[in-house]
Design a protein around this motif. Structure first.
Motif, mmCIF file in Angstrom:
data_model
loop_
_atom_site.group_PDB
_atom_site.id
_atom_site.type_symbol
_atom_site.label_atom_id
_atom_site.label_comp_id
_atom_site.label_asym_id
_atom_site.label_seq_id
_atom_site.Cartn_x
_atom_site.Cartn_y
_atom_site.Cartn_z
ATOM 1 N N LYS A 81 -6.654 1.144 4.297
ATOM 2 C CA LYS A 81 -5.649 0.166 4.728
ATOM 3 C C LYS A 81 -5.510 0.159 6.251
ATOM 4 O O LYS A 81 -5.375 -0.906 6.869
ATOM 5 C CB LYS A 81 -4.304 0.484 4.087
ATOM 6 N N ASP B 203 1.493 -8.038 6.362
ATOM 7 C CA ASP B 203 1.282 -7.469 5.015
ATOM 8 C C ASP B 203 0.415 -6.215 5.092
ATOM 9 O O ASP B 203 0.663 -5.237 4.366
ATOM 10 C CB ASP B 203 0.615 -8.510 4.106
ATOM 11 N N ALA B 204 -0.591 -6.248 5.978
ATOM 12 C CA ALA B 204 -1.488 -5.103 6.091
ATOM 13 C C ALA B 204 -0.748 -3.864 6.593
ATOM 14 O O ALA B 204 -0.963 -2.754 6.087
ATOM 15 C CB ALA B 204 -2.652 -5.438 7.032
ATOM 16 N N ASN C 7 -7.211 5.553 0.158
ATOM 17 C CA ASN C 7 -6.697 4.182 0.162
ATOM 18 C C ASN C 7 -5.888 3.914 1.434
ATOM 19 O O ASN C 7 -5.994 2.834 2.038
ATOM 20 C CB ASN C 7 -5.826 3.952 -1.078
ATOM 21 N N LEU D 50 2.980 2.070 3.497
ATOM 22 C CA LEU D 50 3.385 2.450 2.135
ATOM 23 C C LEU D 50 2.352 3.399 1.530
ATOM 24 O O LEU D 50 2.714 4.401 0.885
ATOM 25 C CB LEU D 50 3.529 1.202 1.268
ATOM 26 N N SER D 51 1.073 3.113 1.767
ATOM 27 C CA SER D 51 0.013 3.996 1.266
ATOM 28 C C SER D 51 0.090 5.362 1.930
ATOM 29 O O SER D 51 -0.135 6.403 1.295
ATOM 30 C CB SER D 51 -1.362 3.368 1.519
ATOM 31 N N SER E 212 2.483 -3.248 6.280
ATOM 32 C CA SER E 212 3.397 -2.799 5.216
ATOM 33 C C SER E 212 2.646 -2.004 4.160
ATOM 34 O O SER E 212 3.093 -0.918 3.736
ATOM 35 C CB SER E 212 4.081 -4.012 4.578
ATOM 36 N N GLU E 213 1.500 -2.513 3.739
ATOM 37 C CA GLU E 213 0.708 -1.822 2.718
ATOM 38 C C GLU E 213 0.159 -0.505 3.254
ATOM 39 O O GLU E 213 0.118 0.505 2.517
ATOM 40 C CB GLU E 213 -0.436 -2.723 2.263
#
Length: 218
Positions: A132, A56-57, A128, A63-64, A59-60
């Motif tokens: 991340k 998840d980290a 951000n 994406l960021s 992916s986030e």
């Protein structure tokens, strides 16, 4: 091995000592294996937990980063301002003689607060994304530590299992067989000695009886 060992009390004592030592060795190997297995299973559970978080980290984080590229575009100056990672530190702890790595990130007091780039041409979206990827870095270090530890423990468990099996299935039965054969041989020698002494005693008694009869006749 038993055929080449002389049936003496000294060899019997030595063989019993070897048998006792082999049994103690097997018990220690068995306990070590169980402790290593418990340690590895605990790490595997932790690895599964970290793996779900790190997926998840990542992916986030990406994406960021994509969002940051859209809002401010790709900027080589900002990219070059990010320093090469050199804060990873590796130490070790011992679990039943197995060296397990401990991976840490040696942040200073301002880590996670200071920025490597200016704020004039950037925005909070890039901040951000940076945050991340810091999380990704931390989780990656933890996962690397766990996976390396699991590998080392698995190798140690395999080696310990092989040695325990050798003691249980080869050495202990061999020593037990040697002890039995030497004991049986000594018992047989004792019986032969007893029979020989009994014959000698009977012959001596017969001679004394014959002597008394001769003396009585004279």
């Amino acid at each position: 091995m038993a055929g080449k060992t002389a049936a003496t009390k000294g060899n019997l004592i030595n063989m019993k000592k070897s048998l006792a030592l082999a049994k103690v060795g097997y018990d220690l190997m068995d306990k070590k294996r169980n402790i290593l297995i418990r340690e590895m299973m605990a790490l595997i559970d932790k690895a599964n937990e970290i793996q779900s978080k790190i997926d998840d980290a990542y992916s986030e984080a990406y994406l960021s980063l994509q969002t940051a590229n859209i809002t401010i575009g790709f900027n080589s100056a900002i990219a070059n301002a990010i320093p090469i990672e050199d804060t990873l530190q590796i130490s070790y702890r011992s679990v039943m003689g197995v060296e397990i790595p401990i991976v840490t990130i040696d942040y200073d007091s301002t880590a996670g607060i200071s920025l490597e780039y200016g704020m004039y041409e950037t925005n909070n979206v890039l901040d951000n994304a940076r945050f991340k990827f810091v999380q990704v870095k931390r989780l990656t270090a933890i996962l690397a530590e766990i996976e390396n530890s699991v590998y080392r423990l698995a190798v140690a468990i395999k080696t310990t299992q092989r040695r325990a099996n050798a003691l249980k299935n080869i050495m202990i039965p061999r020593f037990e067989n040697d002890v039995k054969m030497i004991t049986d041989a000594l018992d047989e020698m004792d019986r032969e000695e007893f029979s020989r002494m009994k014959v000698i005693k009977t012959q001596k008694q017969n001679k004394e009886l014959l002597k008394k009869r001769i003396e009585a006749m004279s």
